[in-house]
Enzyme design. Structure first.
Site, PDB file in Angstrom:
ATOM      1  CE  LYS A  14     159.792  17.630 118.502  1.00 44.89           C
ATOM      2  NZ  LYS A  14     160.791  18.058 119.545  1.00 44.89           N
ATOM      3  N   GLY A  15     153.966  16.161 117.742  1.00 42.88           N
ATOM      4  CA  GLY A  15     153.512  17.256 117.700  1.00 42.88           C
ATOM      5  C   GLY A  15     152.525  17.218 116.749  1.00 42.88           C
ATOM      6  NE  ARG A  36     166.829  18.687 113.317  1.00 42.22           N
ATOM      7  CZ  ARG A  36     166.771  19.697 113.955  1.00 42.22           C
ATOM      8  NH1 ARG A  36     167.928  20.282 113.718  1.00 42.22           N
ATOM      9  NH2 ARG A  36     166.115  19.761 114.858  1.00 42.22           N
ATOM     10  CG  ASN A  88     155.016  20.522 111.004  1.00 37.90           C
ATOM     11  OD1 ASN A  88     154.096  21.334 111.436  1.00 37.90           O
ATOM     12  ND2 ASN A  88     155.545  19.629 111.527  1.00 37.90           N
ATOM     13  CE1 TYR A 168     157.692  30.032 114.722  1.00 42.59           C
ATOM     14  CE2 TYR A 168     156.202  31.594 115.707  1.00 42.59           C
ATOM     15  CZ  TYR A 168     156.580  30.519 115.158  1.00 42.59           C
ATOM     16  OH  TYR A 168     155.400  29.626 114.655  1.00 42.59           O
ATOM     17  CB  VAL A 201     149.013  23.486 119.042  1.00 46.18           C
ATOM     18  CG1 VAL A 201     148.861  21.909 119.368  1.00 46.18           C
ATOM     19  CG2 VAL A 201     148.073  23.681 117.980  1.00 46.18           C
TER      20      VAL A 201
END
Length: 245
Positions: A14-15, A36, A88, A168, A201
């Site tokens: 996704k994304g 996963r 990613n 993060y 994004v």
């Protein structure tokens, strides 16, 4: 072995990860969709097939040694080598109000989880895939980072860098530092490795907040994944060019 170039993108169901896979597919790469979740992974593969992309699913949990080993064996069976690895897959970790991770009240288990995925997971996958990358004539590795990893920007009060993210942001700084160490170690090989910021994004990762589309976020990553021989290695890029460390 086939002349078709082979890519593996982690977190590709996704994304931004999906759009990286799609973009490489449009360029003629055969793409391994690392993810996963089986249902989401196979759904992404089907969607890519419908768009004309040669894709195959790769069950992959970057935090699990056996999963990564199995993924490397699957890519070897499917293709015999790897030309592009895009690391990613990543997590932000839980945040408080305002999307803040307060360093003065930080859950250390949260830090461990974020680093396990965003840094250790990248090392684990990269090292497992290196034997396959070494079989390529022009191997490329791209680590998806973030501009919030830039200590220069974080330390400048005149630059708006977003909320305090004490787990993060440092994890991505750590990732950048690891990227440089790989570039140094691999300097006498034909492997080019760089870090890329996709920008802010609008995906579920950001709560769908941000001015950029996943397709726009994939642009710099795809450019670095397809660098010509002699291109840069050990650098940190966004659409506008090099990001200061």
């Amino acid at each position: 072995m086939s002349e078709t170039k082979i890519a593996l993108v982690t977190g590709a169901n996704k994304g931004i990860g999906y759009e990286i896979a799609a973009g490489l597919g449009v360029l003629g790469y055969r793409v391994g969709v690392g993810a996963r979740d089986e249902v989401r992974r196979e759904s992404a593969v089907e969607k890519l097939h419908a768009a004309g992309v040669d894709a195959f699913g790769v069950p992959l949990d970057v935090t699990a040694e056996r999963s990564v080993t199995d993924a490397a064996e699957l890519v070897e069976r499917q293709a015999g080598r790897l030309d592009v690895l895009v690391n990613n897959a990543g997590i932000s970790g839980e945040t408080g109000p305002g999307w803040i991770q307060d360093p003065t009240a930080l859950d250390l288990d949260l830090v461990r989880r974020v680093v396990e995925t965003n840094v250790i997971g990248v090392i684990r996958v990269t090292n497992a895939m290196l034997p396959l990358l070494r079989r390529s004539t022009s191997p490329r590795i791209v680590n998806v980072s973030s501009s919030v990893a830039s200590l220069t920007r974080q330390a400048d009060p005149d630059i708006e860098i977003g909320p305090v993210m004490a787990a993060y942001s440092p994890s991505k700084s750590f990732l950048n530092a690891v990227t440089v160490q790989y570039a140094r170690q691999l300097a006498d090989t034909n492997i080019l490795i760089n870090a890329a910021c996709p920008g802010l994004v609008a995906t579920d990762f950001t709560g769908f907040q941000g001015p950029r589309t996943p397709e726009q976020g994939a642009v710099t990553v795809i450019r670095l994944a397809t660098l010509p021989d002699g291109g840069p290695s050990g650098s940190f890029f966004e659409d506008g060019g090099v990001i200061p460390w």
